[in-house]
Design an enzyme around this catalytic site. Structure first.
Site, PDB file in Angstrom:
ATOM      1  N   HIS A   1       0.574  -1.323  32.362  1.00 57.43           N
ATOM      2  CA  HIS A   1       0.905  -1.616  33.757  1.00 57.43           C
ATOM      3  C   HIS A   1       1.717  -2.903  33.859  1.00 57.43           C
ATOM      4  CE1 HIS A   1      -2.868   0.828  34.006  1.00 57.43           C
ATOM      5  NE2 HIS A   1      -2.172   1.427  34.959  1.00 57.43           N
TER       6      HIS A   1
ATOM      7  N   ASP B   1       0.548  -4.689  28.318  1.00 60.49           N
ATOM      8  CA  ASP B   1      -0.286  -3.735  29.050  1.00 60.49           C
ATOM      9  C   ASP B   1       0.605  -2.595  29.547  1.00 60.49           C
ATOM     10  OD1 ASP B   1      -1.787  -2.714  31.543  1.00 60.49           O
ATOM     11  OD2 ASP B   1      -3.199  -4.202  30.796  1.00 60.49           O
TER      12      ASP B   1
ATOM     13  N   ASP C   1      -4.458  -0.512  27.254  1.00 60.74           N
ATOM     14  CA  ASP C   1      -4.214   0.789  27.882  1.00 60.74           C
ATOM     15  C   ASP C   1      -2.837   1.340  27.529  1.00 60.74           C
ATOM     16  OD1 ASP C   1      -2.901  -1.142  29.320  1.00 60.74           O
ATOM     17  OD2 ASP C   1      -3.881  -0.718  31.229  1.00 60.74           O
TER      18      ASP C   1
ATOM     19  N   HIS D   1      -3.057  -8.536  37.668  1.00 57.26           N
ATOM     20  CA  HIS D   1      -2.590  -7.997  38.958  1.00 57.26           C
ATOM     21  C   HIS D   1      -2.957  -8.864  40.157  1.00 57.26           C
ATOM     22  CE1 HIS D   1      -1.193  -4.375  37.086  1.00 57.26           C
ATOM     23  NE2 HIS D   1      -2.410  -3.980  36.724  1.00 57.26           N
TER      24      HIS D   1
END
Length: 447
Positions: free
Chosen positions: A149, A147, A236, A112
């Site tokens: 995200h 992931d 995740d 990120h």
């Protein structure tokens, strides 16, 4: 994101003796100038300077660089960044120099972080730095992110170039962090169609995810012809994650790793998110086994305890990054929350909101975008090398070494000064530098 999950992964890998099938290296701490290959120099300098005790003096800068809520300032923050980023940079360099076919840094994958700010507990984007290293030797690099995200920081870094194709499979919608990653986000200018987003809804299962993953990645590799692949394996996306919302088993997650490995391209594998630490350790251990062509049987917890005791006996404490000393007793109490069988994993009852028609629509949009690009775009490798050599001749320079490590001189060492872990490592002779058995000349009988 505390290092406990990495400590658990490390010792679970030890318990299966996987470390005997690969080379293990302590990474160098990335220098500020290396971090500034992507990040702005002022941001890197601020990370270097800020501490918990002084952060109240820099409220304006904290806001500017997005430090605080999801990206807290903690003790030894910069060293933390240096080591996980150094691991990914070193992994890329080993691949570039053909010292390995696959390089793993489970501590990396912080996807990120942006050029001038932190985001989502990502301070330095090690993935971008690793890809930049790979681009020194490869005309095209493929980045894959599983992931839960969206891999927004990596996508943003290469949004305007065709030298890197980013492919992210992630949850999208319902204000889910970071809020980007729509299928319509495809890149711009030279990078148009080289950003691929696969937005998914809650509850996607193994069958749906792996089928979509294999279809898209197969076509991507066929069309793009990358020279190397970077695979971010955020855990995740597993069922039951504290922040995630997918319903993948470890087998489903690991099947993506197995599939990418089969392309036999230089492969850099990193960790990422993952907030149910026991599942993270299980997942990354299984995937380490897959990358080593080793299927893992279920391990009893007493084997795990024995591994931890053996590690302590040989001086391998749970010092993660030299930042946190986890007392072995505390660590053992923590891992005892695992069930008797360490690797088994239970799915949860969850509705798959990804209908067949929705997934089909996403797949068709992605494949249509891929048809819009030329095969093997950008500069061809031969042309790339010729151009590089031409520039080198014109400007009479040589490619600088990856990094300089000064030799350790025992005579110059002050006995009153405590050596750091990196310096101590340089004095340790590796076990595999000597033969055992019939080939050990030290044990030969002399007549």
């Amino acid at each position: 994101m505390k290092p406990h999950r990495l400590c658990m992964t490390h010792h679970l890998v030890l318990s299966y003796d996987l470390h005997k099938k690969m080379e293990i290296y302590r990474p160098h701490k990335a220098y500020p100038v290396e971090l500034a290959q992507f990040h702005s120099a002022d941001y890197v300098e601020f990370l270097h300077r800020i501490t918990p005790d002084t952060q109240h003096l820099f409220r304006q800068e904290l806001t500017k660089y997005n430090l605080g809520e999801d990206c807290p300032v903690f003790e030894n923050l910069f060293e933390f960044c240096q080591i996980y980023a150094g691991g990914t940079i070193d992994a890329a360099r080993r691949l570039n120099n053909q010292l390995c076919d696959i390089a793993i840094n489970w501590a990396g994958g912080l996807h990120h972080a942006k050029k001038c700010e932190a985001s989502g507990f990502c301070y330095i984007n090690d993935l971008v730095l690793g890809i930049l290293e790979l681009l020194k030797y490869h005309a095209r690099v493929l980045y894959i992110d599983i992931d839960v995200h969206h891999g927004d920081g990596v996508e943003e870094a290469f949004y305007f170039t065709d030298r890197v194709m980013t492919v992210s499979f992630h949850k999208f919608g319902d204000l889910f962090f970071p809020g980007t990653g729509d299928v319509k986000e495809i890149g711009e200018r030279e990078g148009k169609f080289y950003a691929i987003n696969v937005p998914l809804k809650d509850g996607i299962d193994d069958t749906s995810f792996t089928r979509l993953f294999k279809t898209i990645i197969s076509k991507v590799v066929e069309t793009y012809a990358p020279g190397a692949i970077v695979l971010q394996c955020g855990a995740d996306s597993l069922a039951g994650d504290r922040l995630g919302c997918f319903n993948l088993s470890i087998d489903g997650h690991a099947e993506c790793v197995r599939f990418v490995k089969k392309f036999n391209l230089p492969l850099l594998v990193t960790g990422g998110g993952g907030y149910t630490k026991e599942n993270v350790a299980r997942c990354w251990t299984v995937e380490t086994g897959i990358l080593l062509d080793t299927e893992l049987p279920n391990a009893r917890l007493d084997t795990f305890k024995l591994s931890l005791a053996r590690a302590n006996q040989h001086g391998l404490s749970c010092e993660i990054y030299g930042l946190y000393d986890i007392d072995p007793t505390t660590f053992l109490r923590m891992v005892c929350n695992l069930p008797d069988d360490v690797l088994p994993f239970s799915l949860i009852e969850q509705e798959n909101l990804n209908s067949k028609s929705y997934l089909s629509t996403i797949k068709m949009q992605v494949l249509e975008n891929l048809r819009s690009i030329q095969h093997a775009p950008s500069v061809q490798m031969q042309e790339f090398i010729i151009l590089w050599l031409l520039i080198a001749v014109i400007y009479e320079f040589q490619v600088p070494p990856d990094f300089y490590i000064p030799e350790f001189d025992e005579d110059e060492q002050n006995p009153d000064e405590r050596m750091d872990q990196h310096t101590q490592d340089k004095q340790i002779q590796r076990d595999d530098e000597f033969y055992e058995g019939d080939n050990d000349n030290d044990h030969m009988d002399v007549g």
